[in-house]
Scaffold this motif. Sequence first.
Motif, short mmCIF file in Angstrom:
data_model
loop_
_atom_site.label_atom_id
_atom_site.label_comp_id
_atom_site.label_asym_id
_atom_site.label_seq_id
_atom_site.Cartn_x
_atom_site.Cartn_y
_atom_site.Cartn_z
N ASP A 73 0.91 -1.38 -0.03
CA ASP A 73 0.01 0.00 0.04
C ASP A 73 0.78 1.15 0.08
N VAL A 74 0.63 2.18 -0.83
CA VAL A 74 1.48 3.40 -1.11
C VAL A 74 0.51 4.61 -1.03
N PHE B 198 -0.06 -0.22 -4.73
CA PHE B 198 -1.41 0.13 -5.17
C PHE B 198 -1.62 1.45 -4.24
N SER B 199 -2.48 2.40 -4.95
CA SER B 199 -3.12 3.65 -4.11
C SER B 199 -4.46 3.74 -4.83
N ARG C 114 6.44 5.68 -3.52
CA ARG C 114 6.36 7.10 -2.87
C ARG C 114 4.83 7.05 -2.66
N PRO C 115 4.15 7.81 -1.68
CA PRO C 115 3.00 8.10 -1.32
C PRO C 115 1.97 8.62 -2.26
N GLN C 116 0.86 8.13 -2.56
CA GLN C 116 0.02 8.37 -3.55
C GLN C 116 -1.30 8.53 -3.04
N PRO C 117 -2.52 9.35 -3.62
CA PRO C 117 -3.59 9.28 -3.02
C PRO C 117 -4.64 8.03 -3.06
N GLY D 240 -8.31 -4.08 -3.59
CA GLY D 240 -8.83 -5.04 -4.49
C GLY D 240 -7.97 -4.77 -5.57
N GLU D 241 -7.59 -3.69 -6.18
CA GLU D 241 -6.96 -3.43 -7.54
C GLU D 241 -5.63 -4.25 -7.22
N GLY D 242 -5.15 -3.96 -6.12
CA GLY D 242 -3.75 -4.66 -5.79
C GLY D 242 -3.57 -6.17 -5.94
N ILE D 243 -4.65 -6.71 -5.33
CA ILE D 243 -4.85 -8.06 -5.23
C ILE D 243 -5.01 -8.63 -6.76
N PHE D 244 -6.08 -8.13 -7.73
CA PHE D 244 -6.10 -8.47 -8.75
C PHE D 244 -4.73 -8.47 -9.55
N THR D 245 -4.38 -7.39 -9.63
CA THR D 245 -2.92 -7.10 -10.38
C THR D 245 -1.91 -8.29 -9.97
N ALA D 246 -1.86 -8.57 -8.67
CA ALA D 246 -1.00 -9.68 -8.25
C ALA D 246 -1.44 -11.15 -8.75
N LEU D 247 -2.66 -11.46 -8.87
CA LEU D 247 -3.29 -12.63 -9.43
C LEU D 247 -2.94 -12.76 -10.65
#
Length: 331
Positions: A100-101, A140-141, A165-168, A173-180
């Motif tokens: 998480d960023v 993911f952000s 780097r931190p982002q808004p 869920g998008e992070g998990i889907f991308t990893a899958l």
Amino acid sequence: MTVLSLSGFTDGWMLLFLVVVAGLGLAYWLTTRRTRRRVLRFANLDLLQAVAAGRRPDRLRHLPTVALTAALVFLTIAMAGPTRDIRIPRTHAVVMLVIDVSESMAAVDVAPSRIEAAKQAGKQFADGLTAGISLGLVEFSSGATLLVAPTADHGEVAKAIDTLRPQPRTATGEGIFTALQAIATTTAVLGGGDGPPPARIVLESDGKETVPLDPDDPRGAFTAARAANEQGVQISTISFGTPYGVVDFDGQRIPVPVDDQTLQRITEITHGQAFRADSLAQLSQVYETLDRDIGYQTIRGPARAGWMWLGLAGLVAATLTGLRRNRHLPD
């Protein structure tokens, strides 16, 4: 280290020989009782008492037989092929590190900040992970980006972690889907006759999902977790931060307490592990635990050596005590 085990026999039918050993022991016991009764029946009791008074009973007369019986038991167990659990490094597996960023990761409740501590611990994890594992990285952000596809070059992942780097916003869920998706692509290439390699997602986050607001939405965190579960991919989560984190936004101090509930639910759906860390030291310990868990697998290995040595020791003891008792060895 020699380990004794009484499970997982490869040739369990050999244990039937223990019946023979028990029969021999019983026969010896019956023979000694019959011999003793015969002696008492025909002996002159007055003479027997006189002899016994001047002579100590031979308390060790049964020791050779006991040692021989024990040796036969141990050797029988060894022949039956006991096995034990052995931990060995994995030769192939896929692990996706999903970090998480979001802007809340800029909070300084964890020194020097959540994001900097996460980067340091993540690089340690990448450097220490078993060489046979393919490691990838997703950030993911408001969305998710595959920074490094699964690779055996863990140094490449460590370099990519430095760019975080931190982002808004937070799109878990998008992070998990991308990893899958990265896992599916990699396992399609690595899969062989034994099937695809095992895969795991390590998800580190400090807050609940904000994109979308409902984690059960089609692109939400819980929906993604259910997709991971269907594909047999466990998700281990790390809740990172304290309840007292704040970030500055347009001159205002906004509380960003760590959220455990979302990540806990993700692990429940995927039958993974949930961890919590509120310092760099704790985060490093969590990653070390995951390294030991992910980097190694438990298989059944042979455990007959210890029983063989015990059997040989029993045979030697039976031989030496038998010779000594018959005066073939000096006192």
